[in-house]
Design an enzyme around this catalytic site. Structure first.
Site, PDB file in Angstrom:
ATOM      1  N   HIS A 251       0.091 -12.211   1.229  1.00 49.98           N
ATOM      2  CA  HIS A 251      -0.880 -11.499   0.664  1.00 49.98           C
ATOM      3  C   HIS A 251      -1.308 -11.522  -0.878  1.00 49.98           C
ATOM      4  O   HIS A 251      -0.452 -11.782  -1.678  1.00 49.98           O
ATOM      5  CB  HIS A 251      -0.281  -9.930   0.564  1.00 49.98           C
TER       6      HIS A 251
ATOM      7  N   TYR B 154       0.793  -1.177  -0.088  1.00 46.34           N
ATOM      8  CA  TYR B 154       0.027  -0.072   0.112  1.00 46.34           C
ATOM      9  C   TYR B 154       0.613   1.270   0.039  1.00 46.34           C
ATOM     10  O   TYR B 154       1.773   1.690   0.890  1.00 46.34           O
ATOM     11  CB  TYR B 154      -0.932  -0.014   1.186  1.00 46.34           C
TER      12      TYR B 154
END
Length: 383
Positions: free
Chosen positions: A181, A117
């Site tokens: 992830h 992110y």
């Protein structure tokens, strides 16, 4: 209380025994309203007036097949909303820090981020925000394996280094939850045979406390869980599978309960499909799904309501899903979403409740022809 004692207390509680040393700093009475961080714009989790006695117990306590004591049963309908900023958006560091602090004031205690992110900026900003918060009253979650739009590396060497890097950016001595992830973009066998064992080693060293996996295809999550011993994975994060247009996660809840993993359901807005402005251009949903979602959003707008609010409220009403994550981008939206969830759980009154129920029924009718329609993500063999 030592870290080991706290973990043993948590496990004993899941098995039905009362937590050890109740009242100690690690088994506090706390109103659970958690926060996540994406792109340094943050995600708030809401639990209304429900109480939780152990900071980490909700991670899988509400989905374990084990019996739980009465105090935990009161927390059955803990629900969470997430503040997420699009990765392309410029990060406002001051607003991000303010959002975290404001959320914590509301009783929010869970923060989630990832190196992916904002190109590590999310972790960096969150680390600055967490400096002002008591470490023993928050849960911090981050991820390994994804580092760019097309950059994935689930090797033991990389994920081990990644955890160390995240600890430095977050400025904390340990991570509460570490998640692999978007596993569907890698080799699932590598995740099983290399990534998870590496994370288990870090867990043994006290650098991480719980381990999770995330992904869009439910099949990918199940593939891993079917091939590792129970307890290897503590929590799964599934997204876009419990929302107005797709409730396929519901059918898999008994499976995840049997595997004794916690369930985090992310993106009840279906990555922007269920918003007045519609999804981003890159959204991979098929055209008929986008058209139906737009028709539903337009209908809501014509009735003076926001489809996003209805979508969030729909998602958090499921008592079998303890955690729901939805995107927000400012402290003002944190407050608005907290209020929306409290209204959904009948904790705060809403003058619009009857109108919202009527519109929700029509929205579900509009979306019925595309119900559970999805889109591919990751490697073909992982679909």
């Amino acid at each position: 209380m030592s870290q080991r004692t706290a973990d043993e207390s948590y496990i004993a509680w899941l098995q039905g025994a009362p937590p050890a040393a109740a009242g100690a700093t690690t088994t506090i009475q706390y109103k659970v309203q958690s926060i996540f961080v994406y792109d340094a714009c943050f995600t708030a989790q809401v639990a209304g007036q429900h109480w939780l006695r152990c900071l980490s117990a909700w991670v899988r306590g509400f989905t374990s097949r084990r019996s739980v004591p009465d105090p935990l049963c009161k927390c059955r309908r803990i629900h969470h909303a997430i503040i997420k900023c699009a990765e392309q958006r410029e990060i406002n560091e001051a607003e991000g820090i303010k959002s975290v602090h404001e959320a914590f004031k509301l009783g929010i205690n869970f923060f989630d981020t990832s190196p992916f992110y904002g190109g590590t900026k999310s972790e960096t900003v969150l680390g600055k925000a967490l400096k002002d918060l008591p470490r023993d009253k928050i849960i911090v979650s981050t991820k390994v394996g994804r580092y760019g739009q097309e950059y994935f590396d689930f090797s033991a060497e990389r994920v081990t280094a990644s955890v160390q890097e995240s600890l430095q950016r977050l400025q904390i001595p340990y991570i509460d939850i570490i998640q692999c992830h978007d596993i569907e973009f890698g080799s699932l066998d590598q995740v099983i045979n290399e990534t998870l064992p590496a994370l288990q080693q870090l867990k043994a060293q006290g650098l991480v406390r719980f381990i999770g996996i995330t992904g869009l295809p439910l099949k990918a999550l199940q593939y891993v869980l079917d091939r590792v011993p129970t307890g290897t994975v503590d929590v799964i994060l599934s997204y876009c599978h419990y929302c107005l247009n797709d409730t396929s996660l519901q059918d898999q809840i008994p499976y995840f309960q049997e595997k004794q993993v916690g369930i985090i359901s992310a993106s009840p807005l279906s990555m922007g499909l269920l918003t007045p402005q519609g999804p981003p251009e890159w959204h991979a949903a098929p055209p008929e799904l986008k058209e139906a979602a737009k028709a539903a959003a337009d209908y809501c707008q014509g009735q003076g309501l926001d489809i996003a609010k209805l979508a969030v409220q729909f998602a958090v009403r499921n008592p079998s899903i303890s955690t729901t994550l939805v995107g927000m981008a400012s402290s003002e939206v944190v407050h608005a979403n907290v209020q929306a969830v409290l209204q959904a759980l009948d904790i705060q009154p809403s003058e619009a409740a009857r109108a919202e129920a009527r519109v929700l029924e029509e929205v579900q009718r509009i979306l019925a022809p595309v119900k559970d329609m999805g889109w591919p993500s990751g490697r073909p063999e992982n679909q």
